[in-house]
Design an enzyme around this catalytic site. Structure first.
Site, mmCIF file in Angstrom:
data_model
loop_
_atom_site.group_PDB
_atom_site.id
_atom_site.type_symbol
_atom_site.label_atom_id
_atom_site.label_comp_id
_atom_site.label_asym_id
_atom_site.label_seq_id
_atom_site.Cartn_x
_atom_site.Cartn_y
_atom_site.Cartn_z
ATOM 1 N N ASP A 63 -24.927 -2.776 46.080
ATOM 2 C CA ASP A 63 -24.221 -3.636 45.155
ATOM 3 C C ASP A 63 -23.914 -4.958 45.877
ATOM 4 O OD1 ASP A 63 -22.502 -4.351 42.870
ATOM 5 O OD2 ASP A 63 -20.893 -4.106 44.343
ATOM 6 N N TYR A 85 -21.320 -7.909 44.749
ATOM 7 C CA TYR A 85 -19.968 -8.476 44.768
ATOM 8 C C TYR A 85 -18.929 -7.428 45.173
ATOM 9 C CZ TYR A 85 -22.518 -12.136 42.451
ATOM 10 O OH TYR A 85 -23.446 -13.097 42.163
ATOM 11 N N ARG A 106 -11.079 -10.377 38.702
ATOM 12 C CA ARG A 106 -12.042 -9.300 38.941
ATOM 13 C C ARG A 106 -11.918 -8.190 37.898
ATOM 14 N NH1 ARG A 106 -16.975 -7.887 40.624
ATOM 15 N NH2 ARG A 106 -17.044 -5.913 41.736
ATOM 16 N N SER A 127 -27.538 -5.605 41.334
ATOM 17 C CA SER A 127 -26.262 -6.209 40.966
ATOM 18 C C SER A 127 -26.200 -6.575 39.495
ATOM 19 C CB SER A 127 -26.071 -7.477 41.813
ATOM 20 O OG SER A 127 -24.993 -8.257 41.333
#
Lengths: 227, 227
Positions: free
Chosen positions: A9, A11, A45, A122
């Protein structure tokens, strides 16, 4: 089964997503942001992720760049910063120049030296990922940068994890999948990958139908699992 | 189009979901909980919702009671309370006896007096909903209590909103859908219902593809929108 392919992944896993708000808070004249940047980054987020999940359920896909802006707009509104379009531009611009976590380059170099294929998988848009890979200087270690844009739905939809086998021609049990997002590690484990949860925040394990096979506090020792 | 049918989300909309942790925190000997009950309740609710969305995406449905327990287990772990099985049982038991928000009974009575059909449409398991409806004494105002268990997927999947037309034989534009969850109001708006977001927390509007048609701070004036 031997691991042939290590998939990361992006981020929060390879790139520090809280860096954008932290760096902006360090700029002169940003006292209001300095007082709330941690909560702002967390809300940004959280909303970014929520919006990916909700759009996956209703089939209303858009680019990760759009949900990144949408999440920021919500978070700036929440913290009374929505009257500052200049700050919005600064925070969004920093998102294109995220730093890799410090252990990442040496870890990737070890995997490549051991003959593993390495890739990113991602939610990010191809252009966002290209920017972050270039800025962080880790492109030399990566055999592929896979974006959900090619399948038009966000993680943890199975179509996303399908991209690894499509690109590398490997079986799920040859893949070591690494994410700092517990839900992503859980989704990948349910798909059939061997999974590592990079639990940087020291959080409890998510109570989802599948658990990560390995839990690390950062990625330093990851090559020992892969080889 | 005239509104014929008023449909309410349950948890957070009609029933106060933070009540369970708050009431437990008020009990003697619960000093540790008293110091963190607000964060515990928020984490419990966040994880409960995350788990519904993630399971909707991966097609791994389970009952809302299970995700309620899963979310609580994560939150108690997060707050260092996972060594207290008695507290777990107390918090879970309170979830079956949630109070309705104070304005709810009179609001429902006005809708019924105006000839509207009234229903709950909830992620909740039928037995959980039955418990909360009975405890709060609002059953007399409800023509139906619809649970996602009948379609086997959580909100905001379209199959859930389909249940209203199936039950009442009405068109989407005859339905006023009410939720304190911005994402639920957004999903229902995308489905075609007229929507009210009960924004009890004073949060910013969610940046999702669809916006609620009306925003209220509580449900007191809802009958004026419906009639």
């Amino acid at each position: 089964m031997t691991i042939t392919t290590c998939v990361f992944d992006a981020y929060g896993t390879l790139f520090d997503v809280s860096a954008a708000a932290r760096q902006a808070a360090e700029q002169p004249g940003r006292e209001k942001l300095a007082a709330c940047w941690q909560a702002l980054a967390a809300d940004w987020r959280n909303k970014q992720l929520q919006y990916t999940w909700l759009r996956a359920i209703t089939g209303e896909h858009t680019s990760f760049w759009n949900v990144t802006m949408d999440g920021l707009d919500w978070a700036m509104d929440k913290h009374g910063l929505d009257d500052d379009p200049e700050l919005r531009e600064i925070l969004l611009a920093l998102y294109w120049e995220l730093a890799a976590y410090r252990e990442v380059p040496a870890m990737l170099a070890r995997l490549k030296a051991a003959g593993k294929a390495c890739a990113i998988l991602s939610n990010g848009s191809p252009d966002m990922l290209e920017g972050a890979v270039e800025f962080s200087g880790i492109g030399t270690y990566l055999d592929a940068v896979l974006s959900v844009e090619d399948v038009g739905i966000f993680k943890p939809a199975r179509q996303v994890y399908d991209m690894v086998g499509t690109r590398f021609g490997c079986a799920p049990d040859e893949v070591l999948f690494v994410s700092s997002n517990g839900w992503d590690a859980a989704g990948a484990a349910g798909y059939g990958f061997t999974t590592v949860w990079a639990n940087r925040a020291g959080d409890p394990v998510d109570r989802l139908p599948h658990r990560p096979h390995h839990i690390l506090s950062d990625l330093t020792t990851l090559p020992e699992i892969a080889t």
